[in-house]
Design a protein around this motif. Structure first.
Motif, mmCIF file in Angstrom:
data_model
loop_
_atom_site.group_PDB
_atom_site.id
_atom_site.type_symbol
_atom_site.label_atom_id
_atom_site.label_comp_id
_atom_site.label_asym_id
_atom_site.label_seq_id
_atom_site.Cartn_x
_atom_site.Cartn_y
_atom_site.Cartn_z
ATOM 1 N N VAL A 1 0.837 -1.204 0.000
ATOM 2 C CA VAL A 1 0.000 0.000 0.000
ATOM 3 C C VAL A 1 0.870 1.250 0.000
ATOM 4 C CG1 VAL A 1 -1.724 1.318 1.286
ATOM 5 C CG2 VAL A 1 -1.921 -1.169 1.157
ATOM 6 N N LEU A 2 1.897 1.260 0.830
ATOM 7 C CA LEU A 2 2.798 2.417 0.863
ATOM 8 C C LEU A 2 3.511 2.605 -0.465
ATOM 9 C CD1 LEU A 2 4.373 2.063 4.427
ATOM 10 C CD2 LEU A 2 2.723 3.771 3.674
ATOM 11 N N HIS A 3 3.890 1.494 -1.090
ATOM 12 C CA HIS A 3 4.544 1.592 -2.396
ATOM 13 C C HIS A 3 3.603 2.228 -3.420
ATOM 14 C CE1 HIS A 3 6.815 0.516 -5.990
ATOM 15 N NE2 HIS A 3 7.842 0.235 -5.206
ATOM 16 N N ARG A 4 2.324 1.843 -3.393
ATOM 17 C CA ARG A 4 1.361 2.463 -4.319
ATOM 18 C C ARG A 4 1.204 3.948 -4.016
ATOM 19 N NH1 ARG A 4 -1.466 -2.462 -3.463
ATOM 20 N NH2 ARG A 4 -2.936 -1.468 -2.003
ATOM 21 N N TRP A 5 1.205 4.303 -2.728
ATOM 22 C CA TRP A 5 1.109 5.728 -2.365
ATOM 23 C C TRP A 5 2.311 6.489 -2.921
ATOM 24 C CZ3 TRP A 5 2.184 8.009 3.133
ATOM 25 C CH2 TRP A 5 1.788 9.354 3.162
ATOM 26 N N LEU B 1 -4.170 11.443 -1.850
ATOM 27 C CA LEU B 1 -3.457 10.467 -2.679
ATOM 28 C C LEU B 1 -3.264 9.155 -1.934
ATOM 29 C CD1 LEU B 1 -0.784 12.794 -4.345
ATOM 30 C CD2 LEU B 1 -2.814 11.804 -5.418
ATOM 31 N N ALA B 2 -3.074 9.220 -0.618
ATOM 32 C CA ALA B 2 -2.947 7.991 0.165
ATOM 33 C C ALA B 2 -4.231 7.175 0.105
ATOM 34 C CB ALA B 2 -2.585 8.325 1.611
ATOM 35 N N LEU B 3 -5.382 7.844 0.187
ATOM 36 C CA LEU B 3 -6.660 7.137 0.068
ATOM 37 C C LEU B 3 -6.812 6.508 -1.309
ATOM 38 C CD1 LEU B 3 -9.265 9.441 1.854
ATOM 39 C CD2 LEU B 3 -8.455 7.203 2.603
ATOM 40 N N GLN B 4 -6.445 7.276 -2.342
ATOM 41 C CA GLN B 4 -6.535 6.750 -3.703
ATOM 42 C C GLN B 4 -5.628 5.540 -3.898
ATOM 43 O OE1 GLN B 4 -5.992 9.816 -6.725
ATOM 44 N NE2 GLN B 4 -7.105 11.303 -5.473
ATOM 45 N N ALA B 5 -4.528 5.488 -3.151
ATOM 46 C CA ALA B 5 -3.586 4.377 -3.267
ATOM 47 C C ALA B 5 -4.069 3.136 -2.527
ATOM 48 C CB ALA B 5 -2.224 4.795 -2.736
ATOM 49 N N GLY B 6 -5.155 3.254 -1.772
ATOM 50 C CA GLY B 6 -5.690 2.100 -1.076
ATOM 51 C C GLY B 6 -5.447 2.072 0.415
ATOM 52 N N LEU B 7 -4.972 3.153 1.003
ATOM 53 C CA LEU B 7 -4.815 3.194 2.454
ATOM 54 C C LEU B 7 -6.203 3.137 3.080
ATOM 55 C CD1 LEU B 7 -2.256 3.533 4.312
ATOM 56 C CD2 LEU B 7 -3.030 5.879 4.662
#
Length: 495
Positions: free
Chosen positions: A83-87, A199-205
């Protein structure tokens, strides 16, 4: 590249950043209904409005983070890392908007896309490498080990001078370790933090894992003393850091403090001035000197003083001033209060007998009347006891002090309450090694104005520059607590 006219900045900001808190995965107004203006420091124009947070908003954010904690803690480290990597990757996709937005709200001339995505990706790679130890035991029927576990809800108070980088440098390690976070951005520069949260939410956090509550002193104080917060990070002035630490102490909450600095630049007679001068100047003009690591004390060996002063004066006098959207070298200070604070320091230095070489006030011209500008300023003949040599100005002001030999240079360099960064300029390798050991600072640079080229170098201070480290593998461990486990057999035999 995205093109923005400064007069249309407010429209661009409104389309990019929701004028709301980010709590529990939703954008919500302040419970009190109040809003606050965000200004362009170069013009004084309003570029955005955000909620003015209240203690009740902090309560809601801490509750959301607390609810989200068990599931995030129990998620495998590899999945947290993903998840962090996607963020981080998403931030890199939006690095131009992030860079422009931070330049706009801080007033720093735009110098290219933001690099916060790289910082997050680096930390993402540490998430599944947090491990404990196996321990020796007194008898062979026991197994002993340590576990590193997250604290729970972490509070993060972010300053205005570099909100994007300083937010992710604390939030990413906290999340990697399995904590949930409530961020309180600075009132003057909350926009980049809000966009990073989106952006963190969009990344799946997952909702509630990261919450962002803008506002002034009231929500900051509420976060520092909140009984639901189990770890607190603060970046800012030493005076405010001490207040934050006192508030956290009421609940016996551990703190990570990244505070002020009065970093020395030590220039020996054998230094390459063509190399050193541009770096020294950039260190004090970047972000208008509003960086804790700025090398604002120039310690020069007596035989090179006049040559160095002349070179610094020439370079500083040639510095081009302007706004975030101009092709210039230096921008304004963040607000009128900070501008006046820096001007007061300049006046005090003159009254104490320091010799003003260049700068010293607001640059002339109509262009600079509505923003918060101070001309790059150089003082010579500064005594180590003067306030200019002891106190953090947080503005574009250089103080030149003389020394005779290495021992005197070290004494002067270590002669403040701070210990964040120290830089030495010398061709003598043996001298460089000695300085690296004797200088009391969290980072020591030799013949390099910044830690350029170093990936994962821990950043933090000694003494009243704070404690704790960011930007490194060490920073992830800052957000864990150690549990010892001893396992013993029951004595029953099994066939």
């Amino acid at each position: 590249m995205t093109t923005i006219d400064s007069r249309d900045a407010a429209t661009w900001v409104a389309a990019l950043v929701p004028a709301a808190h980010l709590i529990g995965g939703r954008t919500v107004p302040s419970i009190g209904g109040a809003v606050t203006d965000v200004l362009d420091p170069g013009t004084g124009r309003v570029i955005g409005r955000v909620p003015d947070g209240t203690p009740a908003d902090i309560d809601a954010a801490v509750a959301a983070a607390s609810d989200a904690f068990p599931a995030w803690r129990d998620l495998s480290a590899s999945r947290r890392a993903a998840v962090l990597h996607r963020w981080g990757a998403l931030c890199t996709e939006h690095d131009e908007e992030l860079g422009l937005l931070e330049s706009l709200e801080v007033g720093r001339p735009y110098q290219g896309p933001a690099s916060v995505g790289n910082r997050i990706v680096f930390i993402a790679g540490q998430a599944d490498k947090i491990g404990g130890q196996s321990l020796p035991t007194a008898t062979p029927d026991r197994l002993a080990l340590t576990l590193r576990e997250p604290f729970g809800v972490c509070g993060c108070i972010v300053p205005w001078n570099a909100p994007g980088a300083l937010m992710v440098s604390v939030v990413a390690p906290a999340l990697a370790a399995g904590n949930t976070v409530v961020v309180k951005p600075a009132a003057d520069a909350p926009l980049t933090c809000l966009l990073l949260g989106e952006l963190a939410l969009q990344a799946g956090l997952p909702p509630g894992v990261l919450n962002v509550v803008p506002g002034g002193a009231a929500p900051g104080a509420a976060l520092a003393e909140h009984p639901g917060v189990r770890h607190l990070s603060f970046t800012g002035s030493t005076v405010t850091g001490a207040s934050v630490m006192r508030a956290a102490a009421r609940n016996l909450v551990p703190v990570h403090l990244e505070l002020g600095g009065k970093s020395p630049q030590i220039v020996f007679d054998d230094a390459n001035l063509e190399q050193a001068v541009p770096e020294i100047v950039r260190g004090v003009t970047f972000n208008a000197g509003q960086t804790c690591a700025a090398g604002t004390r120039v310690l020069v060996q007596r035989g090179s003083r006049q040559r160095l002063v002349d070179a610094l004066a020439t370079a500083l006098s040639a510095t081009r001033l302007g706004g975030w959207d101009e092709d210039v070298d230096m921008g304004p200070l963040i607000n009128r209060t900070q501008q006046q604070r820096v001007l007061n320091h300049i006046g005090i230095a003159q009254s104490e007998g320091a010799q003003l070489v260049c700068g010293g006030g607001v640059p002339p011209g109509e262009r600079y009347e509505h923003g918060f500008f101070v001309a790059p300023t150089l003082f010579d003949q500064v005594d180590p006891a003067m306030r200019l040599a002891q106190e953090e100005v947080f503005g574009p002001v250089l103080a030149v002090l003389e020394f005779d030999d290495l021992d005197e240079a070290v004494e002067i360099a270590n002669g403040t309450k701070y210990g964040l960064v120290a830089t030495a300029w010398t061709a003598d390798v043996g001298r460089a090694v000695t300085l690296a050991r004797r200088l009391e600072a969290g980072q020591v640079h030799v013949n390099a104005g910044r830690a350029s080229g170093a990936i994962g170098a821990p950043f933090g201070g000694y003494r009243q520059s704070g404690f704790g480290r960011t930007m490194s593998a060490d920073s992830v461990l800052e957000f864990t607590q150690v549990k010892s486990v001893v396992l013993a057999g029951t004595g029953a035999s099994h066939g």
